[in-house]
Scaffold this active site. Structure first.
Site, short mmCIF file in Angstrom:
data_model
loop_
_atom_site.label_atom_id
_atom_site.label_comp_id
_atom_site.label_asym_id
_atom_site.label_seq_id
_atom_site.Cartn_x
_atom_site.Cartn_y
_atom_site.Cartn_z
CB THR A 90 -0.88 0.07 1.27
OG1 THR A 90 -0.09 0.54 2.37
CG2 THR A 90 -1.49 -1.27 1.63
CG LEU A 148 18.21 -1.56 -8.88
CD1 LEU A 148 18.61 -0.14 -9.29
CD2 LEU A 148 18.73 -2.55 -9.90
N GLY A 199 2.34 6.45 -17.15
CA GLY A 199 2.37 5.83 -15.82
C GLY A 199 3.74 5.91 -15.15
CG ASP A 213 9.22 8.82 -4.34
OD1 ASP A 213 8.57 8.09 -3.57
OD2 ASP A 213 9.96 8.38 -5.25
CE LYS A 217 12.26 5.86 -4.56
NZ LYS A 217 12.07 6.01 -6.00
N1 LIG Z 1 4.30 1.09 -8.68
C1 LIG Z 1 5.63 0.95 -8.60
O1 LIG Z 1 6.32 0.73 -9.60
C2 LIG Z 1 6.32 1.01 -7.25
C3 LIG Z 1 7.71 0.82 -7.18
C4 LIG Z 1 8.33 0.81 -5.93
C5 LIG Z 1 7.57 1.03 -4.78
N2 LIG Z 1 6.23 1.25 -4.91
C6 LIG Z 1 5.45 1.44 -3.67
O2 LIG Z 1 4.58 0.33 -3.53
C7 LIG Z 1 3.38 0.74 -2.87
C8 LIG Z 1 2.19 0.35 -3.74
O3 LIG Z 1 2.29 1.03 -4.99
P1 LIG Z 1 1.19 0.80 -6.14
O4 LIG Z 1 1.73 1.47 -7.34
O5 LIG Z 1 0.82 -0.64 -6.21
O6 LIG Z 1 -0.04 1.64 -5.52
P2 LIG Z 1 -1.57 1.57 -5.94
O7 LIG Z 1 -1.71 1.01 -7.32
O8 LIG Z 1 -2.13 2.91 -5.62
O9 LIG Z 1 -2.19 0.49 -4.93
C9 LIG Z 1 -2.29 0.69 -3.55
C10 LIG Z 1 -3.15 -0.40 -2.97
O10 LIG Z 1 -3.15 -0.29 -1.55
C11 LIG Z 1 -4.48 -0.50 -1.09
N3 LIG Z 1 -4.62 0.03 0.26
C12 LIG Z 1 -4.53 1.31 0.70
N4 LIG Z 1 -4.70 1.39 2.02
C13 LIG Z 1 -4.90 0.10 2.44
C14 LIG Z 1 -5.14 -0.50 3.70
N5 LIG Z 1 -5.21 0.23 4.82
N6 LIG Z 1 -5.28 -1.84 3.76
C15 LIG Z 1 -5.22 -2.61 2.63
N7 LIG Z 1 -4.99 -2.10 1.41
C16 LIG Z 1 -4.83 -0.76 1.32
C17 LIG Z 1 -5.34 0.16 -2.13
O11 LIG Z 1 -6.66 -0.29 -1.99
P3 LIG Z 1 -7.83 0.14 -3.03
O12 LIG Z 1 -7.54 -0.61 -4.30
O13 LIG Z 1 -9.06 -0.32 -2.36
O14 LIG Z 1 -7.71 1.64 -3.18
C18 LIG Z 1 -4.63 -0.32 -3.40
O15 LIG Z 1 -5.09 -1.62 -3.75
C19 LIG Z 1 3.52 2.26 -2.67
O16 LIG Z 1 3.97 2.51 -1.36
C20 LIG Z 1 4.56 2.67 -3.69
O17 LIG Z 1 5.27 3.82 -3.31
C21 LIG Z 1 5.58 1.22 -6.10
#
Ligand SMILES: NC(=O)c1ccc[n+]([C@@H]2O[C@H](COP(=O)([O-])OP(=O)(O)OC[C@H]3O[C@@H](n4cnc5c(N)ncnc54)[C@H](OP(=O)(O)O)[C@@H]3O)[C@@H](O)[C@H]2O)c1
Length: 356
Positions: A90, A148, A199, A213, A217
């Site tokens: 999340t 990484l 995206g 962000d 990091k």
């Molecule tokens: N995307 C990337 O490439 C990437 C890379 C490195 C790190 N990250 C990190 O990984 C995390 C997720 O990124 P993402 O891109 O997958 O985000 P996202 O697509 O916005 O998904 C976030 C998910 O978290 C859920 N959520 C929020 N609060 C919650 C809670 N209290 N309990 C359970 N589920 C909850 C949301 O639920 P709903 O669907 O119901 O809204 C959604 O399914 C973030 O912290 C991001 O910074 C992402």
């Protein structure tokens, strides 16, 4: 064989990739060591102590209607014995604030979210204290560089007796992409729109352009390197002009042109020196700063392409020529792989803290 029980929070881009990877492992020796017992987003929580089907979770969770279920029963679903692992996919600060309690209860945590270890020093210290007191580990390799070997290399250097002198890096995939493509001819605002639509940026690109962000990091890396600094000790030079910072998201697009003139001027000044612009985070002598820099050819951070991360580490054994780690540092697939690397590490160890 002891089977590790897993709870997954989040079914967005990263959560889906975790579920697909778990599904691909079903019936294999790796998959046989893991049992998904809980998976939830903010709208639906699925629980089966005999094991959920990851592919069913992947299809049910994203389209679920809001049913008001609380997500706080992930720990209850994991039970109170055996190898228990919580995966945080999340971006939720409330979830991050509960990790220390989960660790204290003996639950390993693998997280992609920077809000646990990359915000207040008190929260980071609470996580470390909980790891030290319990047999649980905090897996953070997905938080910086999407797996990484950055945190791992820093920790291994320190474990080998090295003092970390400095760290510098291009750590934001979206900002790396923007400045690799910015040639002073195309408008920067046009590139921001293109990156957002592809995206590469957050839906509100100000989150990337503000440097917040990257602040998180460099904080995570600095703390792992032995510098227990507070969030406000990182100096951040945002790319977002004040007039843009205060606009509601609905009016952002029509004002993105406010980025163009200042960045064109920075680009032209860099070109006169034969340099290129990169958005860089630096830690030196325990002081951290984040912002746009003009890097000349030969600088260890000047290379790389696309959304690549590139990080240089100077230490006792690398005092002049740094160790440089470069590669895809963003994206759901590599992030999910990093989360599950932490899960497999905990499942093999049964319990051992890996946070610094
Ligand atoms: N995307 C990337 O490439 C990437 C890379 C490195 C790190 N990250 C990190 O990984 C995390 C997720 O990124 P993402 O891109 O997958 O985000 P996202 O697509 O916005 O998904 C976030 C998910 O978290 C859920 N959520 C929020 N609060 C919650 C809670 N209290 N309990 C359970 N589920 C909850 C949301 O639920 P709903 O669907 O119901 O809204 C959604 O399914 C973030 O912290 C991001 O910074 C992402």
């Amino acid at each position: 064989m002891t089977i590790a029980r897993i709870a997954l929070l989040g079914s967005g881009t990263v959560g889906q990739a975790v579920l697909h990877r778990l599904a691909a492992w079903q019936g294999t020796p790796i998959g046989d060591k893991l049992r998904l017992v809980y998976a939830a987003n903010t709208r639906l929580a699925l629980h089966d102590s005999d094991g959920l089907s990851p592919s069913k979770c992947a299809s049910l969770l994203p389209g679920a209607l809001r049913d008001g279920l609380p997500n706080s029963d992930a720990l209850a679903a994991l039970g109170d014995q055996g190898i228990r692992i919580l995966i945080d996919a999340t971006a939720d600060a409330g979830t991050a604030s509960r990790h220390a309690a989960a660790l204290a209860a003996g639950v390993h945590v693998a997280t992609a979210c920077k809000l646990a270890a990359g915000t207040s020093l008190a929260q980071w210290q609470a996580i470390n204290e909980a790891c030290a007191q319990s047999r649980a580990g905090f897996g953070d390799r997905a938080t910086v560089g999407a797996g990484l070997p950055l945190l791992r290399s820093i920790r291994e250097l320190r474990a080998g007796g090295d003092h970390i002198h400095a760290i510098a890096g291009v750590m934001s995939g979206s900002l790396a992409w923007l400045f690799h493509h910015f040639d002073g001819i195309r408008l920067f605002s046009e590139l921001v729109r293109e990156a957002r639509d592809a995206g590469f940026t957050e839906p509100d690109p100000r989150e990337d352009l503000s440097g917040e962000d990257v602040r998180r990091k460099i904080l995570i890396l600095a703390r792992a390197a032995g510098f227990a600094i507070e969030s406000d000790q990182v100096e951040v030079c945002s790319l977002v002009p004040p007039e843009l910072a205060t606009l509601p998201a609905s009016r952002l697009d029509s004002h993105l042109h406010l980025l163009d003139a200042p960045l064109k001027a920075r680009f032209e000044a860099a070109q006169i020196q034969g340099c290129n612009l990169r958005f860089v985070a630096r830690l030196e002598e325990g002081k951290a700063r984040v912002g746009l820099e003009a890097l000349c050819p030969g600088d260890p951070l000047a290379g790389g392409g696309g959304t690549d991360n590139r990080v240089a580490i100077w230490s006792d054994r690398y005092p002049r020529q740094p160790l440089v780690i470069q590669g895809p540092g963003a994206g759901a697939e590599v992030t999910a792989a990093a989360l599950l690397d932490d899960v497999l590490h905990f499942s093999a160890l049964g319990g051992k803290a890996i946070a610094a």
